[in-house]
Design an enzyme around this catalytic site. Structure first.
Site, short mmCIF file in Angstrom:
data_model
loop_
_atom_site.label_atom_id
_atom_site.label_comp_id
_atom_site.label_asym_id
_atom_site.label_seq_id
_atom_site.Cartn_x
_atom_site.Cartn_y
_atom_site.Cartn_z
N GLU A 39 0.86 -1.19 0.00
CA GLU A 39 0.00 0.00 0.00
C GLU A 39 0.89 1.23 0.00
OE1 GLU A 39 -3.30 1.02 -0.17
OE2 GLU A 39 -2.34 2.98 0.03
N GLU A 41 -0.17 4.46 0.53
CA GLU A 41 -0.54 5.50 1.49
C GLU A 41 -1.01 4.87 2.79
OE1 GLU A 41 -3.10 8.28 -0.58
OE2 GLU A 41 -1.63 8.29 -2.20
N GLY A 45 -8.03 2.62 1.39
CA GLY A 45 -8.30 3.15 0.06
C GLY A 45 -9.20 4.37 0.06
N LYS A 56 -19.76 10.04 5.00
CA LYS A 56 -20.89 9.67 5.88
C LYS A 56 -20.81 10.39 7.22
CE LYS A 56 -21.83 7.76 2.66
NZ LYS A 56 -21.50 8.56 1.59
N GLU A 212 -24.77 20.04 -14.86
CA GLU A 212 -24.79 18.63 -15.29
C GLU A 212 -24.97 18.56 -16.80
OE1 GLU A 212 -24.50 15.36 -14.11
OE2 GLU A 212 -25.00 14.90 -16.18
N ILE A 275 -17.03 14.43 -12.02
CA ILE A 275 -17.57 13.97 -13.30
C ILE A 275 -17.18 12.52 -13.60
CG2 ILE A 275 -17.71 16.27 -14.36
CD1 ILE A 275 -14.99 15.54 -15.72
N ALA A 325 -17.60 0.13 -2.99
CA ALA A 325 -16.67 -0.50 -2.05
C ALA A 325 -17.06 -1.95 -1.76
CB ALA A 325 -16.63 0.30 -0.76
N HIS A 449 -42.72 -4.99 14.91
CA HIS A 449 -43.52 -3.76 14.90
C HIS A 449 -43.21 -2.95 16.13
CE1 HIS A 449 -46.90 -1.10 14.20
NE2 HIS A 449 -47.26 -1.28 15.46
#
Ligand code: NAI
Length: 479
Positions: A39, A41, A45, A56, A212, A275, A325, A449
């Site tokens: 890897e 970095e 990823g 998120k 867009e 894009i 992912a 419920h």
């Protein structure tokens, strides 16, 4: 790795430590294979460092902010403040917790970790593939492995005329690390990344204009959902200009200016270019060794994720299928199992995905209008959040779930929807689909419920006119 070259032999060498690579490395170790992972970095990823997870965190904070600005009925909030720098620090902490967790897991499973850029140098008979590792400090090493898994992912697409300077004209990478919210932002590309950032930054008070190329935003989503988000954005003063082609972007002393091919000009404090993404497949030694790739650098693989060169596998964004992912991790597991002799063929037939606007979007399998349905008869069942007790209790009445059903067998072909926590409902439908489930399988599963999950059986049963908490004279069964 300290300047000199050493040779060590492994069953598998994985290049790239994102969701495809690190999951594959862990699965190789679980399967009893000796594995090395390279890897350049930090592990995790794009997903953990610059994508799914950091967005998120910001998404969740933006949702909280929305609640503060428009509190639930019965509440008045007398002033509040936010400190965006603190939010960014929290995001960085979450990222660090997860990425270092991945590294600890790899070590615990005895995966050999190498930091640097990996490149396949060739094949040397019994010794297998030799792979060089060049680290940032200038040192280098070489290892060999019977199998190599390329899992190097993708990065934001750059177009020369867009002059991305990573300061005023930025990609999603920089957008995640701004220490303050810009006053104004132009977003080029109203796809998944563009719309997720528009939702976040607009909530934090940034004035947004989206440009867009295609006639609608989120054009790969269900048409009704795309219209829903368009309306949602307009109600929040997010300007959306569709069918607009950008000619060039240039940085100004303060801010940046976008020029369309029509000559129209727009300026803002920052411009975010989202894009699409390019594949990180150059400089891996793949071409030299004869791996088949298309013009964009996408690697051709078989059902086991093996390339045309025996022993070289590829997973994640750099092969066929959507750039997700969880799809990348699935690819990694397929490769690791096949290398270990557990023969498995991949199947993307049931591949859920989500878009984190507010409300969120979730999809799995086929939707109305999809090419896969053009030759098939199907019915659609639908249920609204407004008819769910739990959604009303949560004051989240916006949204719906649509389930696509094969009329003869009542088999679930797909589902899509928009609404609070819809990705979790879609996860349930994906499980039914994985096992070839029908409307009746959903009906006979007892749903707790009150939960939002009760929307699932209602939408599925509506496809045959038998929803319990909905009467639709058009589809209702005649007595
Ligand atoms: P995208 O393909 O989703 O959207 C790019 C948009 O830019 C398209 O609507 C396209 O028509 C438009 N576009 C292209 N060239 C343009 C131009 N010159 N001027 C104006 N508009 C232009 O790509 P995006 O948003 O960059 O995302 C990349 C990938 O990352 C996606 O394929 C997605 O699968 C993945 N992703 C997934 C997420 C999730 O699952 N929640 C979140 C973020 C990204």
């Amino acid at each position: 790795m300290n300047g000199g070259i050493f040779l060590e032999k492994f069953d598998v060498c994985i290049i790239g430590g994102g969701p495809a690579g690190y999951v594959s490395a862990l699965k190789c170790a679980i399967n009893g294979l000796s594995a090395a992972i390279i890897e350049k970095e930090r592990f995790g990823g794009t997903c953990l460092n610059r994508g799914c997870i950091p967005t998120k965190v910001l998404y969740s904070k933006a949702k909280f902010l929305k609640k503060l600005k428009t509190p639930e009925r019965g509440f008045t909030i007398n002033g509040f403040n936010f400190n965006y720098e603190e939010i960014i620090k929290y995001k960085d902490e979450v990222v660090l917790t997860l990425t270092s967790g991945v590294e600890k897991l790899l070590k615990a499973r005895k995966v050999n970790i190498f930091y640097g850029s990996g490149k396949i140098k060739g094949k040397n008979g019994e010794k297998g593939f030799s792979v060089s590792i060049d680290s940032k400090d200038g040192s280098s090493a070489e290892i060999s492995a019977d199998n190599v898994i390329a899992a190097t992912g993708s990065s934001p697409l750059m177009i020369p005329a867009f002059n991305i300077d990573h300061k005023n004209i930025i990609t999603s990478d920089e957008a995640l690390s701004l220490n303050k919210i810009p006053k104004s932002l132009i977003i080029i590309g109203a796809g998944v990344i563009g719309c997720e950032f528009a939702n976040i930054f607009s909530e934090f008070g940034c004035s947004i204009e989206m440009i867009e190329l295609l006639p609608s935003i989120l054009s790969t989503e269900d048409k009704e959902i795309s219209r829903f988000i368009d309306k949602n954005f307009k109600s929040r003063n997010i300007e959306v200009k569709t069918g607009a082609e950008v000619k060039s972007i240039k940085a100004l002393e303060a801010g940046a200016e976008v020029e369309l091919v029509t000559g129209e000009k727009f300026s803002a404090e920052k411009v975010l270019v989202s894009i699409g993404r390019k594949l990180n497949t150059s400089d891996l030694g793949l071409e030299e060794i004869g791996v088949t790739m298309d013009k964009r650098g996408k690697i051709e693989t078989d059902m086991h994720n093996e390339t045309n060169i025996k022993g070289i596998y590829a997973c994640g964004d750099i092969i066929d299928g959507p750039m997700l992912a969880h799809k990348a991790s699935y690819d990694g597991i397929i490769a690791a199992d096949n290398i270990a002799g557990i023969i498995k063929e991949k199947d993307y037939g049931v591949l859920p995905w989500s878009v984190y606007t507010n409300p969120s979007i979730g999809t799995v399998g086929l939707r109305e209008g999809d090419a896969g349905l053009s030759e098939i008869k199907y019915t659609v069942g639908r249920f609204s959040y407004a008819a769910s007790g739990m959604a009303l209790a949560m004051e989240e009445p916006e949204g719906f779930l649509k389930v696509v059903v094969e009329p003869e067998t009542k088999k679930i072909l797909g589902a899509t929807g928009i609404g609070a926590d819809i990705p979790e409902l879609i996860a349930e439908i994906a499980s039914y689909m994985h096992f070839g489930g029908t409307v009746f399988d959903i009906e006979s599963t007892i749903h707790s419920h009150p939960t939002l999950s009760e929307i699932v059986p209602e939408a599925a049963l509506d496809s045959i006119g038998e929803a319990i908490h909905k009467f639709n004279p058009r589809t209702a069964k005649k007595a």
